[in-house]
Design a protein around this motif. Structure first.
Motif: not given
Length: 814
Positions: A464, A379, A461, A377, A414
């Protein structure tokens, strides 16, 4: 993937009395498969730190010295050593008697014992780093160098594991078990999972803010391939060694420490799971651009491999061209050099599928690409940035950030999933309260909202990017956190609307059991690709054979269309160990012919079939014995496996077979296989040197199991039956099929003859030229009475007369 338990403890507080076996078991049952949990210190049993007090010349060897070594507790031991860097006062690694080492870092491990070296008693051994498995952590500067432990201020006699911080547990995780869990590809991800399993607090990696104004830029020309790119330009750095703790942890995770600039990037990747990369800023012209490669563009990688790129590749470029293969490996042009003083740190997120295609295209797989292709991810870049800046600041106090860009072009959304709690309870087979469900999910980072029988879940996150997408994923999360062992088995009812007696599937199983148990053959499993050597030798034609676009090796490009090439390769491998053996394989074969998928009419697949093949290899010179063994296995197969019988004909010789010893196998009017002796020419091309080899291969999809209603009862004979052997001379080209047909055909030679069996065939000095002697065993009996010897002789006489009339046969007299 290797993980250090002491490193994981940086993020989650694991009790000192935690049972290691329980931790490994719980992780395996709930999350990932722990293949091994190694107590690292055991590698260094009987190894200590010694201090060289005095060095004397060996009396009988110019290159050897006798070192008087303090091993602790006031003990001084003589150790003979030929190290090039030994000196008085040096701390060294001493392997005492009983320790396990590798001489000069090569060969099999050996146990150290007290010994005389050129007439001088020597206690144990002063070791080089390579001899105790530390060559990557302490690289040799010269061949005869011993491990210098001067930087470790510990007294003589200190266990080596204590001195080098090796009192750790190394968890080895099966990578396949976390292919769909990109959040776990780092120590922090596993720590988060352990915290969730045991409901322990997890230490957060706090993000940082960087506010620097400069001309430094990063352009993303392919936002669908690069969702985020953080670039940090720094000055005031240089190439030096990283702290031992950092080097030690990198080594424990299976990588090699290099220098502080590179080690920080690798350390952060191993900690957070997000790869990072450092460019030499002085080698970057203008600014950084993330873009697709131009067709035919060249790039030299860090490993000095030159690539000719295509438009599907994603590159990191500057004004002059590519400086790195995005998500895979940096380029040689921008690499960290001994004089590097300014760097650009890359912390990015790349699209997984494109990275996977690139690694397969060039067969370049790295620690970074292994993580990017799992869809990590974007993030997570915040964690990697925070940790990177922490270590750059600690290792380079004079470092200054001269440029910063966080280009986040595609914000991660998300995953939102709605779950029916009635459905969830039915699937789990257990009622759980709303609080229990919420508790299980929230401790893993999910946001949960329950309204009556409906639950709305928002995945974190890090889950996801494809891992969590449907309600079944939520059910799995709850079940594994509850503990699969904690569910009780419940009975269930179902109904079958179709016949579940799958005779075609049972037939394959019956054939394999027949070959293994009744015929004493060994089953083998081979790869679905074929070696070019055996393809060219056995099949001799590659028309209609599929080729792999990315073969495992240059000479393993063909997908098997026959089992025989791989069986011949198996014969070659076993010939070194056995003179007589028989093997078989049941597997799929593939053809370059379009086949419509039964599940999707729009999908076209290569044609696939099930084949059964076998090889009989023997050192016997008389191939007749081998031929009869193979043919006997085939002849009795239908009877013992309950399928329609096939017959043997000579219609079309297989290309791999001997000119004489071969047969085609027919089921009705359709050819379903071949058997025969591997020709001398093909045997030599395959590398089969000393064995004769019989082969057969059947198209298993054509075999027909017998329906049970065709079985019928036959009473055992009430009256005795007699076996009667006769030996007769036949023309040399007479076949057993013809002989059998005369005796047992539609017009049986005698009603009292119930069966005829081939016993033997002989050609020799006593047999006229152009003739052969065949021994036949007749089974003679009656269903009405016990036969007299005269009646038995009469029945045999009738058979001999008919054979004489029909086949010009005569009784053998000598």
């Amino acid at each position: 993937m290797k993980l250090s338990l002491s490193w994981i403890k940086d993020y989650v507080e694991i009790p000192e009395d935690m049972d290691l076996k329980k931790l490994a078991y719980d992780l395996t049952m709930s999350t990932v498969e722990v293949e091994d949990a190694e107590e690292l210190a055991r590698r260094f049993d009987k190894m200590i730190v010694g201090v060289i007090e005095k060095i004397e010349q060996h009396p009988n060897a110019d290159k050897l010295k006798v070192c008087k070594v303090d091993i602790g507790g006031g003990e001084i031991k003589d150790i003979v050593c030929g190290g090039s860097n030994i000196k008085e006062g040096l701390r060294v690694a001493v392997s005492q008697p009983g320790a396990i080492v590798r001489w000069h870092g090569e060969g099999e491990p050996v146990e150290i014992k007290n010994a005389k070296l050129r007439g001088v008693e020597s206690y144990g051994m002063i070791c080089a780093s390579t001899e105790i498995g530390l060559g990557d952590l302490f690289p040799l500067k010269e061949e005869a160098e011993i491990l210098d432990l001067s930087d470790f201020d510990v007294p003589a006699g200190t266990p080596l594991a204590d001195a080098l911080d090796m009192n750790d547990i190394i968890l080895e995780i099966d990578n396949k078990s976390m292919t769909n869990r990109p959040d776990l590809w780092g120590h922090y991800g596993i720590a988060r999972e352990i915290a969730a399993i045991y409901d322990w607090p997890l230490k957060e990696i706090e993000p940082i803010d960087i506010d620097v104004k400069s001309d430094f830029q990063v352009e993303i020309d392919a936002p669908e391939r690069c969702s985020r790119y953080i670039g940090v330009e720094m000055s005031g750095v240089n190439v030096k060694s990283s702290p031992y703790k950092m080097q030690n942890r990198i080594w424990k995770a299976g990588m090699r420490p290099i220098n502080a600039l590179v080690d920080i990037t690798n350390y952060v990747m191993l900690a957070t799971g997000n790869p990072t990369h450092a460019f030499d800023a002085d080698h970057i012209k203008d600014h950084i651009v993330v873009r697709p490669a131009a067709e035919g563009e060249k790039l030299i990688l860090l490993n000095d491999e030159e690539l000719t790129l295509c438009g599907d590749d994603l590159v990191i470029a500057d004004a002059e061209g590519p400086v790195g293969l995005a998500g895979v490996m940096g380029g040689a042009k921008d690499s960290i050099l001994p004089d590097t003083q300014r760097v650009i740190l890359e912390i990015a997120n790349f699209e997984a599928t494109g990275i996977r295609r690139t690694t397969q295209r060039y067969d370049v797989r790295t620690e970074a690409s292994s993580r990017y292709e799992k869809a990590i991810d974007p993030e997570r870049c915040d964690q990697a940035l925070a940790m990177s800046m922490k270590y750059f600041t600690e290792l380079y106090p004079e470092m200054k950030i001269t440029g910063f860009v966080d280009n986040y072009v595609n914000k991660l959304e998300r995953a939102h999933i709605d779950v029916d709690l009635v459905w969830l309870e039915k699937r789990l087979g257990k009622h759980m309260t709303d609080d229990e469900i919420r508790g299980k999910l929230e401790k893993m980072g999910f946001d949960v909202e329950i309204n009556g029988d409906n639950m709305h879940v928002v995945a974190p996150t890090w889950r996801s990017t494809g891992d969590i997408s449907i309600k079944d994923d939520i059910m799995e999360e709850i079940a594994r956190m509850y503990g699969y062992d904690n569910f009780t088995a419940t009975s269930f009812t179902t109904s079958f609307t179709e016949d579940i007696n799958q005779k075609d599937k049972n037939l394959i199983r019956n054939i394999k059991e027949y070959l293994a148990f009744r015929c004493g053959m060994q089953e083998v499993y081979t790869y679905p690709w074929m070696n070019d050597v055996y393809v060219n030798a056995v099949l001799q034609n590659t028309d209609g054979i599929l080729r792999l676009s990315t073969p495992p090796a240059p000479d393993l490009g063909y997908v098997r269309s026959s089992l025989l090439p791989n069986l011949c390769e198996a014969v070659v491998k076993n010939e070194r160990y056995f003179n007589d053996f028989s093997i078989f394989e049941e597997a799929q074969v593939f053809f370059d012919r379009n086949y419509t998928s039964p599940y999707d009419e729009t999908e076209s697949l290569p044609e696939q079939k099930k084949h059964i093949g076998a090889a009989f290899a023997s050192s016997v010179k008389d191939v007749t014995i081998l031929f009869r063994e193979a043919k006997g296995v085939l002849e009795f197969m239908p009877r013992y496996t309950h399928m329609e019988a096939f017959e043997f004909k000579k219609e079309e010789k297989p290309v791999w077979a001997d000119d004489v010893v071969w047969l085609n196998i027919y089921l009705g009017k359709e050819k379903i296989g071949d058997m025969g002796l591997l020709s001398k020419k093909v045997s030599m091309e395959c590398g089969i040197k000393n064995l004769n080899t019989m082969l057969f291969e059947l198209d298993a999809t054509k075999l027909k199991p017998l329906p049970s209603r065709t079985n019928k009862f036959e009473h055992l004979p009430e009256y005795p039956e007699t076996e009667y052997d006769i030996s007769m001379l036949f023309d040399a080209d007479a076949t057993w099929d013809d002989i059998y047909d005369v005796i047992m055909g539609k017009k049986k030679a005698s009603a009292l003859v119930k069966e005829a069996a081939f016993v033997d065939e002989y050609r020799g000095k006593q047999i006229p030229e152009g003739k052969k002697s065949v021994t036949i065993r007749l089974l003679i009996g009656s269903n009405e009475k016990t036969l007299t010897s005269e009646e038995i002789e009469s029945a045999a006489e009738i058979v001999m007369k008919k054979l004489g009339k029909k086949m010009n046969a005569e009784l053998r007299t000598q």
